[in-house]
Design a protein around this motif. Structure first.
Motif, short mmCIF file in Angstrom:
data_model
loop_
_atom_site.label_atom_id
_atom_site.label_comp_id
_atom_site.label_asym_id
_atom_site.label_seq_id
_atom_site.Cartn_x
_atom_site.Cartn_y
_atom_site.Cartn_z
N SER A 41 61.90 31.58 54.83
CA SER A 41 61.27 32.03 53.59
C SER A 41 61.05 30.87 52.62
O SER A 41 60.13 30.90 51.78
CB SER A 41 62.11 33.13 52.92
N LEU A 42 61.88 29.84 52.72
CA LEU A 42 61.76 28.69 51.83
C LEU A 42 60.70 27.69 52.32
O LEU A 42 60.18 26.91 51.53
CB LEU A 42 63.10 27.96 51.71
N ARG A 43 60.41 27.74 53.61
CA ARG A 43 59.58 26.71 54.23
C ARG A 43 58.25 26.52 53.51
O ARG A 43 57.88 25.39 53.14
CB ARG A 43 59.35 27.06 55.70
N HIS A 44 57.50 27.61 53.29
CA HIS A 44 56.18 27.45 52.67
C HIS A 44 56.29 26.99 51.22
O HIS A 44 55.42 26.29 50.70
CB HIS A 44 55.37 28.75 52.76
N LEU A 45 57.40 27.35 50.56
CA LEU A 45 57.61 26.90 49.18
C LEU A 45 57.88 25.40 49.15
O LEU A 45 57.44 24.70 48.23
CB LEU A 45 58.78 27.67 48.55
N THR A 46 58.62 24.92 50.14
CA THR A 46 58.91 23.48 50.21
C THR A 46 57.63 22.69 50.42
O THR A 46 57.43 21.63 49.81
CB THR A 46 59.89 23.19 51.36
N ILE A 47 56.75 23.20 51.30
CA ILE A 47 55.47 22.54 51.52
C ILE A 47 54.67 22.47 50.22
O ILE A 47 54.09 21.44 49.86
CB ILE A 47 54.67 23.28 52.61
N GLU A 48 54.67 23.56 49.48
CA GLU A 48 53.97 23.62 48.20
C GLU A 48 54.53 22.59 47.22
O GLU A 48 53.78 21.87 46.54
CB GLU A 48 54.08 25.02 47.61
#
Length: 268
Positions: A41-48
């Motif tokens: 769930s954190l992965r796409h936020l980290t990319i952002e």
């Protein structure tokens, strides 16, 4: 729930990092949102957040850079906290792991290896990675990288083992060769139907050669293209605003009319 004591501001790198870990642990244990998060769930936020840091760097905004570095550091300790809950690893393992890797990969600093240049350091780095189990020099290039960045990394890694052009003039000759091949495949003036698949392949070769030349003259192609994107956006938005001031919609204007405002935007 009793109010938590806010941990004191850190005055050293160690105490400031310890404060972040304390806050992270408290949030993970008590905040409904933080308790729900997983690595996925954190992965796409980290990319952002990574892209936001990249934007701040290109804008040369130190306050934003500092803020975005903080956001990314939060994510990193978050991942380590999640992993610690299942006994996979913890933040101590992460920090010691990267320190060990850096020490091993820098034998010219922590050993008796002698280097004469940055290129020597890169060659040693790639040799050590192969000894560690990498089957290919290019194995460390993430498949999911954007194509422009990936091309740069592929070329840098190949250079690290000596597979490279000797002089930038040779690279430019390659650019001109690829340009000619592309023109032959995609000559819109001739009126001959275009083989899109072949044209796409030639265009890819042309881009790859241009990225290679950029590397030789110390230009980061990703940064260069993004700066051009930002420049175009700024000028186009000026065009939109001037059209609105004159009570016009872009789709109702001629190209000649739009060019007037576009040329004005270039002077701003």
């Amino acid at each position: 729930m009793p109010q938590n004591i806010i941990p004191s501001t850190g005055n050293t790198p160690a105490s400031a990092f310890e404060r972040l870990l304390t806050v992270m642990n408290t949030l993970r244990e008590q905040c409904p949102w933080d308790k729900k998060q997983t690595m996925e769930s954190l992965r796409h936020l980290t990319i952002e957040e990574t892209y936001e840091l990249s934007d701040a760097i290109l804008e040369a905004d130190p306050d934003e850079i500092k803020k975005e570095i903080g956001d990314i550091m939060l994510h990193l300790v978050f991942y380590a906290r999640i992993a610690s809950e299942t006994g996979q690893f913890d933040i101590v393992d992460v920090l010691n792991g990267i320190c060990e890797k850096l020490i091993i990969r820098h034998p010219h600093i922590y050993g008796d290896t002698v280097v004469q240049s940055e290129d020597d350091v890169k060659r040693n780095w790639e040799k050590l990675k192969l000894k560690e189990g990498n089957k290919s020099v290019l194995g460390g290039v993430p498949p999911s990288l954007p194509a422009l960045v990936k091309a740069s990394r592929i070329q840098e890694k190949a250079r690290g083992v000596g597979f490279d052009w000797e002089d930038k003039s040779q690279v430019w000759e390659k650019v001109e060769e690829e340009m000619q091949e592309f023109k032959e495949e995609f000559n819109t003036v001739s009126g001959v139907p275009v083989d899109i698949e072949k044209a796409e392949a030639e265009f890819g070769d042309l881009l790859f050669s241009l990225i290679n030349y950029a590397r030789f003259i110390k230009i980061n192609p990703e940064n260069a293209l993004e700066k051009t994107n930002k420049k175009f956006i700024k000028r186009f938005q000026y065009l939109e605003s001037k059209a609105a001031e004159n009570g016009k919609a872009l789709q109702d204007m001629t190209l000649a009319e739009m060019d007037i405002f576009w040329n004005e935007a270039k002077t701003i």
